[in-house]
Design an enzyme around this catalytic site. Structure first.
Site, short mmCIF file in Angstrom:
data_model
loop_
_atom_site.label_atom_id
_atom_site.label_comp_id
_atom_site.label_asym_id
_atom_site.label_seq_id
_atom_site.Cartn_x
_atom_site.Cartn_y
_atom_site.Cartn_z
N HIS A 53 -8.45 6.10 14.59
CA HIS A 53 -7.77 6.69 15.75
C HIS A 53 -7.11 7.97 15.27
CE1 HIS A 53 -7.59 2.33 17.31
NE2 HIS A 53 -8.58 2.97 17.91
N GLU A 211 -1.52 -2.60 10.81
CA GLU A 211 -0.72 -1.85 11.78
C GLU A 211 0.63 -1.59 11.14
OE1 GLU A 211 -1.77 -0.68 14.60
OE2 GLU A 211 -3.62 -1.79 14.97
#
Length: 324
Positions: A53, A211
């Site tokens: 991303h 994450e």
């Protein structure tokens, strides 16, 4: 070898595409793709990826600094290493993705999408990783750490997701994530189309999606917040002992269900700013839609990645239960 990140952001190639350092050889495999092989014998082949991303910049900067230190001799390479900056097209625009989410394109998922820079990139990443593992020593254990930052707050700020797999999970990978002071581990219950699902399913790599906090623009990250994971990945590539965990015992969750958006009139009983790991208890309604509501049957569940704005047929969130 010039600055790995700068070259990638500028869409340029290094002056030479391969070379030798004091203890390893390297090859520039293409935009955002760098392979490093130690001169000495190695027993691990490791993929470190970030930027799948494009706006998740802190992990990209961590890998850039790690690369710089390898070439400067400040960090000794002891594993075969593939550094991957996943989506340069989106990185240059400061966007999560431009056309479609690259982390839903693996395991051949790109074949079902229009041909774009990103779908072509997913195919290149699959081919590059396949070649990397196939050309590595057959005795080498395979690892993949895919580093991300989140687009929403989280009650458990740092966590890792393990892809669903039928073979056992690797103890050394789990130990490294615990040493990195992550708050939680989440085990998937079904196959997916993420980068780590691809490496786990096809190459039996010990893979995890990490994450690691909040997505911010390049240059605005406080990288000291990522010191624990930075130390661990450096120790992994140099085969040094892992640091001692400084946090309470890591929490462990299992995906029990996926919230699928079946109708246009789909509503979640969460605010738009609700953090990851928000909880619901037995009998509460998580989501409503004409085709049927989602009512909690367990004593307590946690919600991960809630997003009611996805297209019909896609996952609007994960429902978790905690493993005691």
């Amino acid at each position: 070898m010039q600055d790995f990140l700068a070259l990638t952001l500028q869409g340029e190639q290094p002056a030479t595409r391969e070379g030798k350092q004091a203890n390893f050889s390297w090859r520039w495999l293409g935009e955002g793709l760098l392979e490093c092989t130690p001169h000495a014998q190695y027993d691990k082949a490791v993929v470190l990826s970030a930027g799948v991303h494009g706006n998740e910049t802190a992990p990209i900067e961590l890998l850039s600094h790690l690369c710089t230190d390898l070439f400067a001799g400040r960090l000794k390479l002891a594993v075969r290493l593939l550094l991957v900056l996943g989506n340069p097209y989106a990185m240059r625009q400061g966007k999560r993705y431009v056309h479609d989410d690259v982390n839903r394109m693996f395991c051949g998922g790109y074949k079902n999408l229009p041909v774009t820079e990103e779908s072509k990139r997913a195919e290149v990443l699959e081919q590059t990783v396949a070649t990397f593992f196939q050309e590595s020593s057959s005795q080498a254990k395979r690892y993949h750490y895919d580093l991300h930052t989140a687009i929403r707050a989280s009650l458990l700020p740092t966590f890792a997701l393990f892809p669903y797999q039928t073979h056992g999970y690797d103890a050394d990978l789990t130990a490294s994530l615990e040493a990195a002071d992550l708050d939680a581990l989440v085990y998937h219950n079904a196959l997916g189309k993420t980068f780590t699902h691809f490496t786990s399913e096809n190459f039996k790599a010990a893979s995890a999606t990490l994450e690691l906090g909040k997505a911010l623009p390049f240059g605005q990250n406080d990288l000291s917040q990522f010191a624990s994971i930075d130390e661990v990945i450096r120790n992994v590539v140099s085969e040094q002992a892992l640091p001692v965990r400084n946090k309470p015992k890591i929490r462990v969750f299992q995906v029990s269900d996926s919230l699928i958006k079946k109708d246009e009139e789909f509503h979640m009983n969460l605010s738009a700013e609700a953090p990851n790991f928000s909880t619901f208890t037995k009998g509460e309604i998580i989501a409503t839609q004409p085709s049927g509501n989602y009512v909690v049957e367990q004593d307590q569940v946690w919600i991960l990645f809630p997003n009611p704005n996805v297209k019909i047929g896609l996952r609007a969130g994960l429902v978790l239960t905690e493993t005691i």
